[in-house]
Design a protein around this motif. Structure first.
Motif, mmCIF file in Angstrom:
data_model
loop_
_atom_site.group_PDB
_atom_site.id
_atom_site.type_symbol
_atom_site.label_atom_id
_atom_site.label_comp_id
_atom_site.label_asym_id
_atom_site.label_seq_id
_atom_site.Cartn_x
_atom_site.Cartn_y
_atom_site.Cartn_z
ATOM 1 N N ALA A 1 1.081 -1.178 -0.092
ATOM 2 C CA ALA A 1 0.037 -0.049 0.016
ATOM 3 C C ALA A 1 0.812 1.318 0.117
ATOM 4 O O ALA A 1 0.593 2.164 -0.877
ATOM 5 N N ARG A 2 1.867 1.313 0.703
ATOM 6 C CA ARG A 2 2.753 2.269 0.970
ATOM 7 C C ARG A 2 3.269 2.585 -0.589
ATOM 8 O O ARG A 2 3.268 3.949 -1.049
ATOM 9 N N PHE A 3 3.743 1.605 -1.361
ATOM 10 C CA PHE A 3 4.468 1.689 -2.446
ATOM 11 C C PHE A 3 3.358 2.288 -3.404
ATOM 12 O O PHE A 3 3.810 3.239 -4.280
ATOM 13 N N ALA A 4 2.242 1.668 -3.665
ATOM 14 C CA ALA A 4 1.173 2.183 -4.309
ATOM 15 C C ALA A 4 0.902 3.606 -4.280
ATOM 16 O O ALA A 4 0.503 4.270 -5.228
ATOM 17 N N LYS A 5 0.737 4.038 -2.902
ATOM 18 C CA LYS A 5 0.369 5.558 -2.579
ATOM 19 C C LYS A 5 1.625 6.381 -3.530
ATOM 20 O O LYS A 5 1.243 7.285 -3.873
ATOM 21 N N SER A 6 2.799 5.838 -3.008
ATOM 22 C CA SER A 6 4.054 6.686 -3.605
ATOM 23 C C SER A 6 3.787 7.001 -5.085
ATOM 24 O O SER A 6 4.552 7.735 -5.822
ATOM 25 N N GLN A 7 3.207 5.662 -5.793
ATOM 26 C CA GLN A 7 2.916 5.831 -7.327
ATOM 27 C C GLN A 7 1.772 6.319 -7.723
ATOM 28 O O GLN A 7 1.379 6.304 -9.001
ATOM 29 N N GLY A 8 0.972 7.108 -6.727
ATOM 30 C CA GLY A 8 -0.330 7.633 -7.138
ATOM 31 C C GLY A 8 -1.492 6.772 -7.340
ATOM 32 O O GLY A 8 -2.485 7.114 -8.019
ATOM 33 N N VAL A 9 -1.396 5.433 -6.868
ATOM 34 C CA VAL A 9 -2.557 4.468 -7.067
ATOM 35 C C VAL A 9 -3.492 4.574 -5.705
ATOM 36 O O VAL A 9 -2.705 4.387 -4.683
ATOM 37 N N LYS A 10 -4.601 4.833 -5.788
ATOM 38 C CA LYS A 10 -5.567 4.770 -4.817
ATOM 39 C C LYS A 10 -5.561 3.161 -4.169
ATOM 40 O O LYS A 10 -5.438 2.252 -4.862
ATOM 41 N N VAL A 11 -5.723 3.277 -2.667
ATOM 42 C CA VAL A 11 -5.649 2.062 -1.966
ATOM 43 C C VAL A 11 -6.876 2.106 -1.060
ATOM 44 O O VAL A 11 -7.248 2.818 -0.292
ATOM 45 N N LEU A 12 -7.558 0.893 -1.210
ATOM 46 C CA LEU A 12 -8.795 0.317 -0.631
ATOM 47 C C LEU A 12 -8.245 -0.922 0.205
ATOM 48 O O LEU A 12 -7.659 -1.889 -0.112
ATOM 49 N N PHE A 13 -8.312 -1.044 1.674
ATOM 50 C CA PHE A 13 -7.600 -1.879 2.428
ATOM 51 C C PHE A 13 -8.991 -2.615 2.860
ATOM 52 O O PHE A 13 -9.921 -1.818 3.735
ATOM 53 N N TYR A 14 -8.974 -3.894 2.790
ATOM 54 C CA TYR A 14 -10.346 -4.749 3.087
ATOM 55 C C TYR A 14 -9.928 -5.658 4.229
ATOM 56 O O TYR A 14 -9.048 -6.426 4.026
ATOM 57 N N VAL A 15 -10.665 -5.415 5.342
ATOM 58 C CA VAL A 15 -10.325 -6.310 6.569
ATOM 59 C C VAL A 15 -9.012 -5.620 7.191
ATOM 60 O O VAL A 15 -7.911 -5.632 7.069
ATOM 61 N N SER A 16 -9.721 -4.805 8.267
ATOM 62 C CA SER A 16 -8.721 -4.332 9.215
ATOM 63 C C SER A 16 -7.766 -5.081 10.103
ATOM 64 O O SER A 16 -7.965 -6.174 10.432
ATOM 65 N N PRO A 17 -6.513 -4.545 10.389
ATOM 66 C CA PRO A 17 -5.627 -5.102 11.238
ATOM 67 C C PRO A 17 -6.250 -5.245 12.567
ATOM 68 O O PRO A 17 -7.082 -4.112 12.730
ATOM 69 N N GLN A 18 -6.024 -6.292 13.345
ATOM 70 C CA GLN A 18 -6.727 -6.157 14.648
ATOM 71 C C GLN A 18 -6.047 -5.440 15.639
ATOM 72 O O GLN A 18 -5.604 -5.777 16.750
ATOM 73 N N VAL A 19 -6.385 -4.093 15.487
ATOM 74 C CA VAL A 19 -5.909 -2.965 16.231
ATOM 75 C C VAL A 19 -6.549 -3.178 17.831
ATOM 76 O O VAL A 19 -5.965 -2.616 18.490
ATOM 77 N N TRP A 20 -7.731 -3.716 17.831
ATOM 78 C CA TRP A 20 -8.475 -3.925 19.147
ATOM 79 C C TRP A 20 -7.604 -4.768 19.882
ATOM 80 O O TRP A 20 -7.966 -5.086 21.089
ATOM 81 N N ALA A 21 -6.803 -5.802 19.327
ATOM 82 C CA ALA A 21 -6.180 -6.693 20.129
ATOM 83 C C ALA A 21 -4.817 -6.520 20.473
ATOM 84 O O ALA A 21 -4.425 -6.934 21.182
ATOM 85 N N TRP A 22 -4.121 -5.982 19.440
ATOM 86 C CA TRP A 22 -2.577 -5.540 19.821
ATOM 87 C C TRP A 22 -2.203 -4.376 18.998
ATOM 88 O O TRP A 22 -2.840 -4.133 17.860
ATOM 89 N N ARG A 23 -1.229 -3.680 19.192
ATOM 90 C CA ARG A 23 -0.541 -2.492 18.613
ATOM 91 C C ARG A 23 -1.665 -1.692 18.021
ATOM 92 O O ARG A 23 -2.101 -1.215 16.846
ATOM 93 N N PRO A 24 -2.374 -0.767 18.846
ATOM 94 C CA PRO A 24 -3.642 0.188 18.298
ATOM 95 C C PRO A 24 -2.852 1.112 17.630
ATOM 96 O O PRO A 24 -3.438 1.980 16.748
ATOM 97 N N GLY A 25 -1.814 1.529 17.710
ATOM 98 C CA GLY A 25 -0.840 2.512 17.231
ATOM 99 C C GLY A 25 -0.876 2.385 15.769
ATOM 100 O O GLY A 25 -0.349 3.484 14.802
ATOM 101 N N ARG A 26 -1.038 1.210 15.261
ATOM 102 C CA ARG A 26 -1.097 0.832 13.815
ATOM 103 C C ARG A 26 -2.168 1.621 13.084
ATOM 104 O O ARG A 26 -2.043 1.880 11.864
ATOM 105 N N VAL A 27 -3.176 2.277 13.823
ATOM 106 C CA VAL A 27 -4.150 3.052 13.029
ATOM 107 C C VAL A 27 -3.649 4.022 12.100
ATOM 108 O O VAL A 27 -3.903 4.211 11.120
ATOM 109 N N LYS A 28 -2.745 4.895 12.894
ATOM 110 C CA LYS A 28 -2.033 5.996 12.358
ATOM 111 C C LYS A 28 -1.251 5.253 11.167
ATOM 112 O O LYS A 28 -1.247 5.968 9.952
#
Length: 383
Positions: free
Chosen positions: A107-134
């Motif tokens: 996703a980071r690479f796609a964003k750098s190339q100007g490609v829109k990114v839709l992420f399907y199925v969130s990482p389980q930020v409610w279980a561990w590493r909530p800082g991943r939201v940012k």
């Protein structure tokens, strides 16, 4: 929608469940825009849906630090290939389906190339590493979550998010009646059936299937009338299973490509954690959830994960409605004992079934694949 033929969607799915989710989403996209083109990384379900699969992900769907390190070279090759596709073919949208760390890098690479990114199925930020939201918020244009309680974590950080519903609610439906399946599979309707679901990853088969088969042997010795079935995941080869069945004389019916019909025939199921456990819950079948990782991966996970359960039915319910046997707790004896209780203790069994019905109610009416297709079209239309 204009200029439909110009749109190309790149899908990145690294695991069996993601392969199915991507396939269902693309089929819904094709209903709305027949000229839509799909390319990417995935397995058989994506191919069947008409997506041009450039990299077969069957060999890289692994969990745990040790397991990932063993497959690092192959995972790296897959990532580099998808990056090259983004550079050379400039897709209109990248849909990252689960497979979190890999897809974050993509996703980071796609964003750098100007490609829109839709992420399907969130990482389980409610279980561990909530800082991943940012972290994810900086790499994507939209996060599509499959549990209603997940939206608040992204909204709190002003990350675009939409609840689309859990895709399993739509797809977990047997094709036939239970009586028809008993006849088709050659099962005796007067004898109990125990399901064996050892997972959809190669390392799960190696670690877990031997324990399940040993437990089944104990069950067969104590209750000879039991029948055993194993719905084979598309990502698991015949050879991978045969390597383990050569060590047992136990009669197990292995059935391909009909998991929900197989599960609905079961009176109790032994299953790995993950999407399979939620699918079994949606079918209302009592189960025991098991898992085993490499020792170091488990040690590390215990220090990172902040919730007391690994099984989705328990996580959604917020309490232990299904027995979990993890690491050293997972033995043939403990697994067989739980299955025997689910089969023989009527009150215990009914409590489990009622709790699973409540989980199904919490997940709502579904529509996940249709909602994902609509979301993707909105993002493409705004291009």
């Amino acid at each position: 929608m204009t200029n439909q033929s110009a749109y190309t969607v790149l899908f990145s799915a690294g695991e069996s469940s993601g392969d199915q989710h991507a396939a269902n989403m693309f089929l819904e996209l094709k209903k709305r825009c027949p000229a839509m083109r799909g390319i990417g990384m995935g397995c058989s379900k994506m191919r069947q849906a008409g997506i041009d699969v450039r990299y077969d992900s069957a060999g890289i769907g692994v969990i745990g630090l040790v397991e990932i390190l063993k497959h690092y070279g192959e995972i790296r090759r897959a990532l580099n290939l998808l990056k090259q596709i983004i550079r050379d073919e400039k897709p209109d949208l990248l849909v990252c389906v689960d497979y979190k760390e890999f897809n974050l890098r993509l996703a980071r690479f796609a964003k750098s190339q100007g490609v829109k990114v839709l992420f399907y199925v969130s990482p389980q930020v409610w279980a561990w590493r909530p800082g991943r939201v940012k972290t994810y918020g900086k790499a994507i244009d939209m996060m599509a979550v499959i549990f209603p309680f997940e939206t608040r974590y992204y909204e709190a950080e002003n990350v675009p998010v939409r609840y689309v519903g859990h895709p399993s609610v739509d797809k977990v439906h047997p094709q036939r009646s239970r009586s028809e399946d008993f006849e088709l599979f050659g099962l005796d309707p007067n004898r109990p059936v125990v399901g064996i679901l050892p997972g959809s990853r190669g390392n799960e088969i190696k670690r877990i299937l031997p324990v399940m088969l040993a437990a089944a042997a104990i069950l067969a010795a104590q209750r000879p009338e039991l029948q055993f079935v194993l719905p084979q995941a598309d990502s698991i080869s015949d050879a991978a299973l045969a390597a383990h069945f050569g060590n047992t004389s136990l009669a197990v019916k292995v059935i391909k490509q009909q998991p929900y019909d197989v599960i609905q025939c079961c009176d109790a199921v032994m299953t790995t954690s993950g999407t399979a456990s939620l699918e079994i819950a949606l079918l209302g079948v009592p189960m025991v959830i098991v898992y085993r990782l490499a020792a170091f991966s488990y040690w590390l996970g215990k220090r990172l994960v902040k919730i007391p359960f690994i099984g989705l039915p328990n996580i959604i319910a917020g309490k232990a409605i299904v027995k979990e046997l993890i690491q050293e707790q997972l033995t043939p004896e403990s697994l067989a004992a739980e299955i025997l209780q689910l089969l023989g203790d009527g009150e215990y069994r009914q409590r489990c079934i009622s709790a699973l019905q409540a989980v199904k109610h919490q997940l709502g009416e579904g529509g996940g694949s249709k909602n994902m297709a609509q979301l993707a079209l909105e993002m493409l239309g705004g291009a």
